[in-house]
Design an enzyme around this catalytic site. Structure first.
Site, PDB file in Angstrom:
ATOM      1  N   HIS A 179       0.809  -1.218   0.000  1.00 33.32           N
ATOM      2  CA  HIS A 179       0.000   0.000   0.000  1.00 33.32           C
ATOM      3  C   HIS A 179       0.840   1.265   0.000  1.00 33.32           C
ATOM      4  O   HIS A 179       0.312   2.365  -0.132  1.00 33.32           O
ATOM      5  CB  HIS A 179      -0.895   0.040   1.251  1.00 33.32           C
ATOM      6  CG  HIS A 179      -0.140   0.305   2.513  1.00 33.32           C
ATOM      7  ND1 HIS A 179       0.527  -0.677   3.196  1.00 33.32           N
ATOM      8  CD2 HIS A 179       0.077   1.453   3.210  1.00 33.32           C
ATOM      9  CE1 HIS A 179       1.105  -0.159   4.262  1.00 33.32           C
ATOM     10  NE2 HIS A 179       0.859   1.127   4.302  1.00 33.32           N
TER      11      HIS A 179
HETATM   12  C1  UD1 Z   1      -1.115   5.930   5.969  1.00 34.19           C
HETATM   13  C2  UD1 Z   1       0.299   6.286   6.415  1.00 34.19           C
HETATM   14  C3  UD1 Z   1       1.211   5.093   6.209  1.00 34.19           C
HETATM   15  C4  UD1 Z   1       0.653   3.865   6.888  1.00 34.19           C
HETATM   16  C5  UD1 Z   1      -0.788   3.614   6.475  1.00 34.19           C
HETATM   17  C6  UD1 Z   1      -1.356   2.492   7.295  1.00 34.19           C
HETATM   18  C7  UD1 Z   1       0.847   8.658   6.106  1.00 34.19           C
HETATM   19  C8  UD1 Z   1       1.645   9.627   5.330  1.00 34.19           C
HETATM   20  N1  UD1 Z   1       0.821   7.401   5.646  1.00 34.19           N
HETATM   21  O1  UD1 Z   1      -1.053   5.647   4.586  1.00 34.19           O
HETATM   22  O2  UD1 Z   1       2.486   5.370   6.755  1.00 34.19           O
HETATM   23  O3  UD1 Z   1       1.443   2.771   6.519  1.00 34.19           O
HETATM   24  O4  UD1 Z   1      -1.566   4.799   6.697  1.00 34.19           O
HETATM   25  O5  UD1 Z   1      -2.356   1.813   6.626  1.00 34.19           O
HETATM   26  O6  UD1 Z   1       0.253   9.023   7.088  1.00 34.19           O
HETATM   27  N2  UD1 Z   1      -8.595   5.536   2.101  1.00 34.19           N
HETATM   28  C9  UD1 Z   1      -9.854   5.004   2.101  1.00 34.19           C
HETATM   29  N3  UD1 Z   1     -10.431   4.697   3.302  1.00 34.19           N
HETATM   30  C10 UD1 Z   1      -9.819   4.901   4.488  1.00 34.19           C
HETATM   31  C11 UD1 Z   1      -8.535   5.454   4.483  1.00 34.19           C
HETATM   32  C12 UD1 Z   1      -7.926   5.771   3.284  1.00 34.19           C
HETATM   33  O7  UD1 Z   1     -10.462   4.805   1.053  1.00 34.19           O
HETATM   34  O8  UD1 Z   1     -10.395   4.595   5.545  1.00 34.19           O
HETATM   35  C13 UD1 Z   1      -7.950   5.834   0.798  1.00 34.19           C
HETATM   36  C14 UD1 Z   1      -8.195   7.259   0.307  1.00 34.19           C
HETATM   37  O9  UD1 Z   1      -8.299   7.213  -1.071  1.00 34.19           O
HETATM   38  C15 UD1 Z   1      -6.906   7.952   0.689  1.00 34.19           C
HETATM   39  C16 UD1 Z   1      -5.871   6.843   0.528  1.00 34.19           C
HETATM   40  O10 UD1 Z   1      -6.541   5.666   0.930  1.00 34.19           O
HETATM   41  O11 UD1 Z   1      -6.622   9.066  -0.127  1.00 34.19           O
HETATM   42  C17 UD1 Z   1      -4.626   7.052   1.364  1.00 34.19           C
HETATM   43  O12 UD1 Z   1      -4.952   7.241   2.734  1.00 34.19           O
HETATM   44  P1  UD1 Z   1      -3.978   8.042   3.706  1.00 34.19           P
HETATM   45  O13 UD1 Z   1      -4.507   8.038   5.072  1.00 34.19           O
HETATM   46  O14 UD1 Z   1      -3.636   9.365   3.111  1.00 34.19           O
HETATM   47  O15 UD1 Z   1      -2.616   7.233   3.630  1.00 34.19           O
HETATM   48  P2  UD1 Z   1      -2.349   5.662   3.709  1.00 34.19           P
HETATM   49  O16 UD1 Z   1      -1.925   5.212   2.355  1.00 34.19           O
HETATM   50  O17 UD1 Z   1      -3.489   4.992   4.361  1.00 34.19           O
HETATM   51  N1  UDP Z   2      -3.647  -5.505   9.162  1.00 32.80           N
HETATM   52  C1  UDP Z   2      -4.948  -5.964   9.343  1.00 32.80           C
HETATM   53  N2  UDP Z   2      -5.700  -6.247   8.248  1.00 32.80           N
HETATM   54  C2  UDP Z   2      -5.242  -6.119   6.972  1.00 32.80           C
HETATM   55  C3  UDP Z   2      -3.909  -5.667   6.796  1.00 32.80           C
HETATM   56  C4  UDP Z   2      -3.152  -5.361   7.908  1.00 32.80           C
HETATM   57  O1  UDP Z   2      -5.404  -6.116  10.482  1.00 32.80           O
HETATM   58  O2  UDP Z   2      -5.971  -6.402   6.026  1.00 32.80           O
HETATM   59  C5  UDP Z   2      -2.846  -5.143  10.343  1.00 32.80           C
HETATM   60  C6  UDP Z   2      -1.549  -5.906  10.463  1.00 32.80           C
HETATM   61  O3  UDP Z   2      -1.728  -7.074  11.234  1.00 32.80           O
HETATM   62  C7  UDP Z   2      -0.632  -4.893  11.140  1.00 32.80           C
HETATM   63  C8  UDP Z   2      -1.160  -3.555  10.666  1.00 32.80           C
HETATM   64  O4  UDP Z   2      -2.476  -3.790  10.192  1.00 32.80           O
HETATM   65  O5  UDP Z   2      -0.772  -4.938  12.554  1.00 32.80           O
HETATM   66  C9  UDP Z   2      -0.289  -2.995   9.586  1.00 32.80           C
HETATM   67  O6  UDP Z   2      -0.898  -1.902   9.005  1.00 32.80           O
HETATM   68  P1  UDP Z   2      -0.421  -1.273   7.638  1.00 32.80           P
HETATM   69  O7  UDP Z   2       0.278  -2.286   6.834  1.00 32.80           O
HETATM   70  O8  UDP Z   2      -1.606  -0.618   7.041  1.00 32.80           O
HETATM   71  O9  UDP Z   2       0.535  -0.096   8.105  1.00 32.80           O
HETATM   72  P2  UDP Z   2       2.108   0.043   8.401  1.00 32.80           P
HETATM   73  O10 UDP Z   2       2.466  -0.917   9.464  1.00 32.80           O
HETATM   74  O11 UDP Z   2       2.823  -0.196   7.107  1.00 32.80           O
HETATM   75  O12 UDP Z   2       2.236   1.466   8.799  1.00 32.80           O
END
Ligand code: UD1
Ligand code: UDP
Length: 373
Positions: free
Chosen positions: A204
């Site tokens: 992601h």
């Molecule tokens: C964010 C964090 C990343 C982390 C991840 C965990 C930052 C800069 N990045 O990335 O470090 O690994 O969270 O999962 O803070 N969206 C949805 N539904 C949601 C949330 C997001 O559809 O509930 C979609 C939207 O299109 C949004 C995109 O995901 O624009 C990205 O979401 P965002 O919170 O900006 O960053 P993540 O990629 O989730």
């Molecule tokens: N996770 C989850 N369901 C999913 C994918 C991830 O519960 O479908 C959990 C996973 O076990 C871990 C955390 O989410 O604890 C990791 O989140 P993510 O990869 O979004 O973020 P990052 O750790 O890269 O910031």
């Protein structure tokens, strides 16, 4: 004592739950502030429910946006709550925009910040997370690096006071939930998977999903997988695939099941029973080594180098030959497989949450929980 937790994404909820629980067990009721950076049920509420978190005190509904929009709006909304509530300390976890917003809003109000999972560095400043980590660490009064290596990163940047190596709360979360997951989740049956006969995929991160060519490289790797695979897909990746017209190609890969994101119990069970994990997630690199599953990381660097040094994780980038070559070797070479699966967990004993609560309560009692003037 009145601690406040600021969080907003899936991994923050999972990794802060053990700290929140540790305060509750000690008779301290924390204030919970959810920025709403993640808002879909399967990216947020499912974890609050499964981890039996108390009700959120303030839902800020910040949602998605550009880096500045999201961080700025979160800061503005967090500030309002902190002015009203005046907590003694604000805890943030990790490296998201929510963390940066929480740390900056608090320290500017002279409310001390405690950073859980401090000191991680990928040394890649093109990642938004790297900027967030560095700035949050420098805004923090109390720092909880998970490992000695993370502590040394802080030391190199001149941060030496109130630094406590406590382990990573991800271990607490895994130990508290793995057995429940094994018992309660029927995820293997739902997807028709057999233990140790499939690869678990997640990707992601912005650097892998925001450019069409990188998503194509990811698809090429997945098209070449020699085993059954399952990919619970982050909404960011799904959105980008659709935008670039690549969704149909991803969805039609034979042997690959793409699903929406899963709850923690289902996901833990999928991790534990996987033959191997391919991921660009930070938390999943950690969970893989804790659960004794070989991890191939779809990145060129990692802020979790401990996993690579321990021998449980290999950086394969988006290099098809390297990624698939490694997977083939794991399938054929039992010795290599046992070595990777048996790598020692470098993230501690699962008591990080308790240590954090104890240390902060101790500092508070001694009158030492203050922003230095
Ligand atoms: C964010 C964090 C990343 C982390 C991840 C965990 C930052 C800069 N990045 O990335 O470090 O690994 O969270 O999962 O803070 N969206 C949805 N539904 C949601 C949330 C997001 O559809 O509930 C979609 C939207 O299109 C949004 C995109 O995901 O624009 C990205 O979401 P965002 O919170 O900006 O960053 P993540 O990629 O989730
Ligand atoms: N996770 C989850 N369901 C999913 C994918 C991830 O519960 O479908 C959990 C996973 O076990 C871990 C955390 O989410 O604890 C990791 O989140 P993510 O990869 O979004 O973020 P990052 O750790 O890269 O910031």
């Amino acid at each position: 004592m009145k601690p406040a937790f600021v969080f907003g994404t899936r991994p923050e909820i999972i990794k802060l739950a053990p700290v929140i629980r540790a305060f509750l067990d000690r008779g301290v009721e924390p204030l919970l502030i959810h920025t709403g950076q993640h808002y879909d049920y399967e990216m947020s509420s499912v974890f609050l429910e499964e981890l039996e978190m108390p009700p959120i005190d303030h839902h800020l509904e910040v949602g998605s946006g550009t880096q500045a929009e999201q961080t700025g709006l979160a800061m503005i909304k967090i500030e309002k709550v902190l002015v009203d509530e005046r907590p003694d300390v604000v805890l943030v976890q990790g490296d998201t925009n929510t963390v940066l917003a929480g740390a900056l809003a608090s320290v500017k109000l002279k409310i001390p910040v405690a950073h859980v999972e401090a000191g991680l560095r990928s040394f890649d400043r093109t990642m938004p997370e790297e900027i967030n980590r560095i700035l949050a660490d420098h805004a923090s009064e109390v720092l909880f690096p998970p490992t000695e290596e993370a502590r040394k990163n802080l030391e190199r940047e001149g941060i030496t006071e109130n630094v406590y190596v406590v382990g990573n709360t991800v271990v607490d979360a895994v130990l508290q939930n793995a057995e429940v997951a094994e018992r309660k989740s029927d995820v293997l049956e739902r997807f028709g998977l057999k233990p140790k006969e499939y690869v678990l995929i997640t990707a992601h991160r912005a650097e892998n999903t925001d450019r069409r060519e990188n998503l194509e490289r990811l698809i090429e790797i997945l098209e070449g997988l020699p085993t059954r695979a399952v990919y619970p897909m982050h909404p960011r990746t799904r959105g980008r695939l659709e935008e670039f017209g690549l969704w149909e190609r991803m969805a039609s890969i034979e042997n690959l099941t793409v699903t929406k994101p899963l709850g923690y119990l289902d996901f833990l069970k999928l991790e534990k029973n996987a033959f191997a994990i391919m991921t660009d997630s930070g938390g999943i690199q950690e969970e893989a080594i804790i659960l004794n599953v070989p991890c191939l990381t779809l990145r060129y660097n990692t802020e979790r180098p401990e996993t690579v040094k321990a021998g449980g994780n290999v950086l394969v980038g988006l290099e098809k030959e390297r990624a698939l070559g490694y997977l083939q070797r794991l399938l054929k070479d039992g010795e290599l497989y046992r070595k990777m699966a048996g790598a020692a967990n470098p993230f501690g004993d699962g008591k990080a949450g308790e240590r954090i609560a104890e240390i902060l309560m101790g500092l508070y009692k001694e009158g030492k929980l203050k922003v230095k003037s």
